[in-house]
Design a protein around this motif. Structure first.
Motif, PDB file in Angstrom:
ATOM      1  N   TRP A   4       0.801  -1.206   0.000  1.00 11.67           N
ATOM      2  CA  TRP A   4       0.000   0.000   0.000  1.00 11.67           C
ATOM      3  C   TRP A   4       0.835   1.258   0.000  1.00 11.67           C
ATOM      4  O   TRP A   4       0.342   2.344  -0.318  1.00 11.67           O
ATOM      5  N   PRO A  21      -5.001   6.799  -4.639  1.00 10.76           N
ATOM      6  CA  PRO A  21      -6.444   6.780  -4.910  1.00 10.76           C
ATOM      7  C   PRO A  21      -7.006   8.198  -4.895  1.00 10.76           C
ATOM      8  O   PRO A  21      -6.285   9.167  -4.642  1.00 10.76           O
ATOM      9  N   GLU A  22      -8.286   8.317  -5.182  1.00  9.30           N
ATOM     10  CA  GLU A  22      -8.945   9.608  -5.092  1.00  9.30           C
ATOM     11  C   GLU A  22      -8.805  10.145  -3.662  1.00  9.30           C
ATOM     12  O   GLU A  22      -8.769   9.380  -2.698  1.00  9.30           O
ATOM     13  N   PHE A 332     -10.623   6.576   6.595  1.00  2.71           N
ATOM     14  CA  PHE A 332     -10.322   6.617   5.169  1.00  2.71           C
ATOM     15  C   PHE A 332      -9.040   5.855   4.856  1.00  2.71           C
ATOM     16  O   PHE A 332      -8.980   5.058   3.917  1.00  2.71           O
ATOM     17  N   LEU A 333      -7.999   6.117   5.629  1.00  2.00           N
ATOM     18  CA  LEU A 333      -6.707   5.509   5.316  1.00  2.00           C
ATOM     19  C   LEU A 333      -6.708   4.007   5.579  1.00  2.00           C
ATOM     20  O   LEU A 333      -6.143   3.241   4.793  1.00  2.00           O
ATOM     21  N   GLN A 335      -9.257   2.089   5.344  1.00  2.00           N
ATOM     22  CA  GLN A 335     -10.062   1.485   4.283  1.00  2.00           C
ATOM     23  C   GLN A 335      -9.302   1.380   2.970  1.00  2.00           C
ATOM     24  O   GLN A 335      -9.565   0.492   2.171  1.00  2.00           O
ATOM     25  N   HIS A 336      -8.382   2.304   2.756  1.00  2.00           N
ATOM     26  CA  HIS A 336      -7.645   2.316   1.490  1.00  2.00           C
ATOM     27  C   HIS A 336      -6.299   1.610   1.598  1.00  2.00           C
ATOM     28  O   HIS A 336      -5.439   1.779   0.733  1.00  2.00           O
ATOM     29  N   THR A 337      -6.105   0.864   2.658  1.00  2.00           N
ATOM     30  CA  THR A 337      -4.892   0.050   2.788  1.00  2.00           C
ATOM     31  C   THR A 337      -5.291  -1.391   3.104  1.00  2.00           C
ATOM     32  O   THR A 337      -4.842  -1.964   4.096  1.00  2.00           O
ATOM     33  N   ARG A 345      -2.297  -1.277  10.093  1.00  2.00           N
ATOM     34  CA  ARG A 345      -3.499  -0.446  10.120  1.00  2.00           C
ATOM     35  C   ARG A 345      -3.747   0.104  11.520  1.00  2.00           C
ATOM     36  O   ARG A 345      -4.167   1.251  11.689  1.00  2.00           O
TER      37      ARG A 345
END
Length: 360
Positions: A4, A21-22, A332-333, A335-337, A345
């Motif tokens: 990630w 990502p966005e 957010f972070l 979820q995106h890792t 995490r």
């Protein structure tokens, strides 16, 4: 790629940043209302209220908050909102503007050097003088006269200049720009919403300097008052909507704006200011408000996946200060890792959800 990490600390240049990502919705500076192109509406409102303004629609404010806003609207008084960072003080202004269709929120961020003049208007005297000197130089080069008959920079409408010189002079209004407070006080059919953010960061004079303007709802522009006999109406630049007409060198509101002053409670304000304001102290968001906030920005899946972190945020020790956007960042972070190890995490969550009152 399962790793990630974008920055790996290997010292070798690579194009990994293209895998980003966005951005989080509250940090997407291209987003505007309902996905419209940036600039058509208020992108700051979109970031604060969530995707398609779902936070404004789902968020259930406490009765005291609703009462305070309505009191300020009825009484035409500023609303002084106090609370810890991240309790939604600034968001309240955007939520009201959205629900009441009051347009773009005018924002005046306060720092230690901010003066009342910054909020009302700025006059670029140096820029105007430079333009006059350039015009004189062009005239001297064109006719050899040296520009001796071209008046002075204080003459707003060309004075005794020739017709050609007067046509080229943009006038004093081109060098005056209203600040957010000055723009909020312009005559309007509906009240504007003005957010004066973090007033407790100002120097000692600003709260007292605001008193007369907040009481009277008007102010003068001396540079225009001096030429009002020759130029009774002058167009100036507003803070957000192009050129506006100023009559007689004074601006007076027809509908007093909804002014939301926010404070983190770091200082006390003088009694004359408090007397002029409706006061509201915001408590940290409860479970219902916090869940609505997460859903507005990250959707229902964000709520479902973030129950552990939401519970951790709600179960913090009494008096422990933590902002809601810290929780959003952590959710957010993490979820995106998805490929990161659980320990990683958890370490990210610990990094992002640190107490804000450690120095107290």
């Amino acid at each position: 790629m399962n790793d990630w990490r974008i920055y790996r600390g290997v010292g070798q240049p690579h194009d990994g940043v293209r895998r980003l990502p966005e951005p989080p919705p509250w940090r997407d500076f291209t987003r505007a209302q309902d996905g419209a192109p940036a600039g058509s509406q208020d992108p700051s409102g979109a970031r604060r209220l969530g995707v398609r303004r779902r936070r404004a629609e789902n968020y259930a404010p406490r009765p005291a908050e609703v009462d305070a806003v309505n009191a300020a609207l009825y009484l035409r008084r500023p609303l002084l909102v106090t609370g810890n960072p991240g309790t939604g003080k600034s968001t309240l202004a955007y939520a009201v503007a959205h629900e009441l269709k009051l347009g773009r929120v005018l924002r005046w961020p306060i720092v230690s050097r901010t003066t009342l003049q910054d909020g009302l208007y700025r006059y670029d005297a140096i820029g105007r003088l430079q333009d006059v000197q350039l015009e004189r130089a062009r005239g001297a080069a064109g006719d050899g006269s040296g520009g001796s008959d071209r008046g002075d920079p204080g003459d707003a409408d060309g004075g005794d200049r020739g017709d050609d010189a007067a046509d080229r002079d943009p006038g004093i209004g081109a060098y005056i720009r209203l600040g957010p407070l000055g723009t909020a006080l312009l005559p309007s059919e509906l009240p504007r919403v003005l957010l004066i953010d973090e007033l407790d960061k100002s120097d000692l004079d600003l709260p007292n300097d605001l008193l007369n303007v907040l009481e009277e709802g008007e102010f003068a522009i001396p540079e225009l008052e001096r030429v009002a006999d020759r130029r009774p109406v002058v167009e100036v630049l507003s803070h957000d909507s192009g050129r506006v007409a100023v009559h007689g060198g004074r601006i007076a509101c027809t509908n007093f704006p909804l002014i939301v002053l926010t404070s983190n409670g770091e200082r006390d304000f003088p009694a004359p200011l408090l007397r002029r304001c409706v006061q509201l102290e915001l408590e940290p968001p409860g479970e219902e408000q916090l869940t609505a906030m997460v859903e507005a920005h990250l959707g229902e899946e964000g709520v479902a996946a973030g129950q552990d972190l939401i519970g951790r945020f709600l179960d913090r020790e009494p008096g422990e200060v933590m902002a809601a956007d810290q929780l959003l960042n952590a959710l957010f972070l993490t979820q995106h890792t998805p490929h990161a190890e659980r320990l990683t995490r958890e370490r990210i969550a610990d990094l992002l959800m640190q107490r804000l009152d450690r120095s107290r």
